[in-house]
Write a protein that holds these residues in place. Structure first.
Motif, mmCIF file in Angstrom:
data_model
loop_
_atom_site.group_PDB
_atom_site.id
_atom_site.type_symbol
_atom_site.label_atom_id
_atom_site.label_comp_id
_atom_site.label_asym_id
_atom_site.label_seq_id
_atom_site.Cartn_x
_atom_site.Cartn_y
_atom_site.Cartn_z
ATOM 1 N N TRP A 55 54.109 74.395 83.621
ATOM 2 C CA TRP A 55 54.895 75.371 84.364
ATOM 3 C C TRP A 55 56.394 75.081 84.332
ATOM 4 O O TRP A 55 57.218 75.952 84.660
ATOM 5 C CB TRP A 55 54.446 75.438 85.832
ATOM 6 N N ALA A 56 56.776 73.872 83.945
ATOM 7 C CA ALA A 56 58.166 73.430 84.048
ATOM 8 C C ALA A 56 59.132 74.275 83.216
ATOM 9 O O ALA A 56 60.286 74.462 83.599
ATOM 10 C CB ALA A 56 58.286 71.969 83.651
ATOM 11 N N HIS A 57 58.664 74.802 82.071
ATOM 12 C CA HIS A 57 59.575 75.563 81.212
ATOM 13 C C HIS A 57 59.940 76.916 81.827
ATOM 14 O O HIS A 57 60.851 77.600 81.339
ATOM 15 C CB HIS A 57 58.947 75.775 79.828
ATOM 16 N N LYS A 58 59.267 77.285 82.920
ATOM 17 C CA LYS A 58 59.575 78.550 83.598
ATOM 18 C C LYS A 58 60.612 78.372 84.703
ATOM 19 O O LYS A 58 60.992 79.330 85.368
ATOM 20 C CB LYS A 58 58.298 79.149 84.177
ATOM 21 N N VAL A 59 61.053 77.135 84.902
ATOM 22 C CA VAL A 59 62.074 76.836 85.905
ATOM 23 C C VAL A 59 63.412 76.601 85.214
ATOM 24 O O VAL A 59 63.476 75.967 84.164
ATOM 25 C CB VAL A 59 61.700 75.578 86.721
ATOM 26 N N SER A 60 64.471 77.117 85.798
ATOM 27 C CA SER A 60 65.815 76.851 85.295
ATOM 28 C C SER A 60 66.330 75.591 85.997
ATOM 29 O O SER A 60 66.620 75.611 87.197
ATOM 30 C CB SER A 60 66.737 78.042 85.596
ATOM 31 N N TRP A 61 66.418 74.497 85.250
ATOM 32 C CA TRP A 61 66.806 73.205 85.818
ATOM 33 C C TRP A 61 68.310 73.041 85.692
ATOM 34 O O TRP A 61 68.829 72.728 84.624
ATOM 35 C CB TRP A 61 66.075 72.063 85.119
ATOM 36 N N GLU A 62 69.025 73.257 86.789
ATOM 37 C CA GLU A 62 70.484 73.239 86.770
ATOM 38 C C GLU A 62 71.030 71.980 87.440
ATOM 39 O O GLU A 62 70.382 71.380 88.292
ATOM 40 C CB GLU A 62 71.036 74.468 87.492
ATOM 41 N N ARG A 63 72.258 71.618 87.052
ATOM 42 C CA ARG A 63 72.944 70.475 87.652
ATOM 43 C C ARG A 63 73.962 70.955 88.674
ATOM 44 O O ARG A 63 74.654 71.949 88.452
ATOM 45 C CB ARG A 63 73.650 69.639 86.582
#
Length: 282
Positions: A55-63
């Protein structure tokens, strides 16, 4: 993605609880953004595998830096729900404790050392230890994030609070959590405030939490056998621990229900998690 999909922003979404909140929001088809200093999680620190889950690729991981709104405010635009999941247990360099660079005993010594109320207004960024104060991390950072969420007209703001303190923690740990709840509720009445108060959380991916859950469970049994005589003294150490997945699913369910606001204690968290699970199984 459906046009009706909700947008969720989780500050601290790469953490133990935050990553699972992202997971359950993704399962509902929501548009999910995580904001943290490091971006994507170090997966073997929050799960049992070093590889990202499906599921992780469906989250936008921002800094972004929670104390520097300019680094995250643009990411809040259009958000329906915003979550603050970034509190600290020990008022010390807790990452140093976890990594072994600082001993737990030294962390506890710092936590109980006499200090003044160190708010965000008094922050000296040249002194890194100031950042890890209860006032800044458990209270001020949450109120600051809520202020910007309200400015973007988010429908709901979720602050991950806590069930209670514990004998091994300073009173300021829980008092700053409660202060954050009150400040968010009173300063931003137009935004639905949701305040889950989980007890100790555990998961098999973190063996140390399983061992600690066993000790807390023993405290719960002792509390029960003594008729809760020492309930106020034991605090969270005498409350039944819960799975971190339960809390995460409950948070997503609470955000999805417009009728839910204010503090959410453990029994209601468990009910919400069950309700959310049933929805995903239909």
């Amino acid at each position: 993605m459906s046009a009706a999909a909700k947008k969720l922003v989780v500050c601290g979404g790469n953490g133990f609880l935050g990553s699972r909140i992202c997971k359950y929001a993704v399962a509902r088809g929501w548009d999910v953004t995580s904001i943290s200093r490091s971006g994507q999680p170090q997966w073997d620190a929050v799960t049992s595998s070093a590889s990202p889950p499906s599921w992780a690729h469906k989250v936008s991981w921002e800094r972004g830096d929670i104390l520097k709104p300019a680094t995250y405010a643009p990411l809040l635009k259009g958000a329906d729900f915003v979550v603050h999941s970034m509190g600290i247990l020990l008022e010390a360099d807790y990452k140093g404790v976890v990594s072994g660079k600082e001993s737990p005993l030294e962390g506890l010594r710092k936590a109980f050392a006499p200090v003044k109320d160190r708010s965000i207004a008094d922050l000296d960024e040249s002194n890194k230890s100031e950042v890890f104060s209860y006032e800044i991390m458990n209270r001020d950072s949450a109120v600051l994030l809520a202020e910007h969420a309200a400015a973007e007209k988010a429908a709901a703001f979720c602050f991950i609070s806590a069930a209670a303190g514990a004998p091994v923690l300073p009173q300021r740990y829980i008092s700053t959590k409660r202060q954050a709840e009150v400040a968010i509720q009173t300063r931003f009445p137009q935004m639905r405030g949701v305040f889950p108060r989980p007890p100790f959380m555990y998961d098999s991916s973190r063996p140390i939490t399983m061992a600690m859950a066993g000790m807390v469970g023993a405290g719960t049994l002792f509390n029960t056998l003594t008729g809760s005589y020492l309930k106020n003294f034991m605090g969270a150490a005498g409350a039944k621990p819960v799975k971190v997945e339960t809390v995460a699913e409950a948070v997503v369910e609470a955000l999805s229900d417009d009728a839910i606001k204010g503090p959410i204690e453990t029994p209601e968290l468990e009910e919400l998690a069950t309700k959310g699970w049933r929805k995903t199984m239909l």
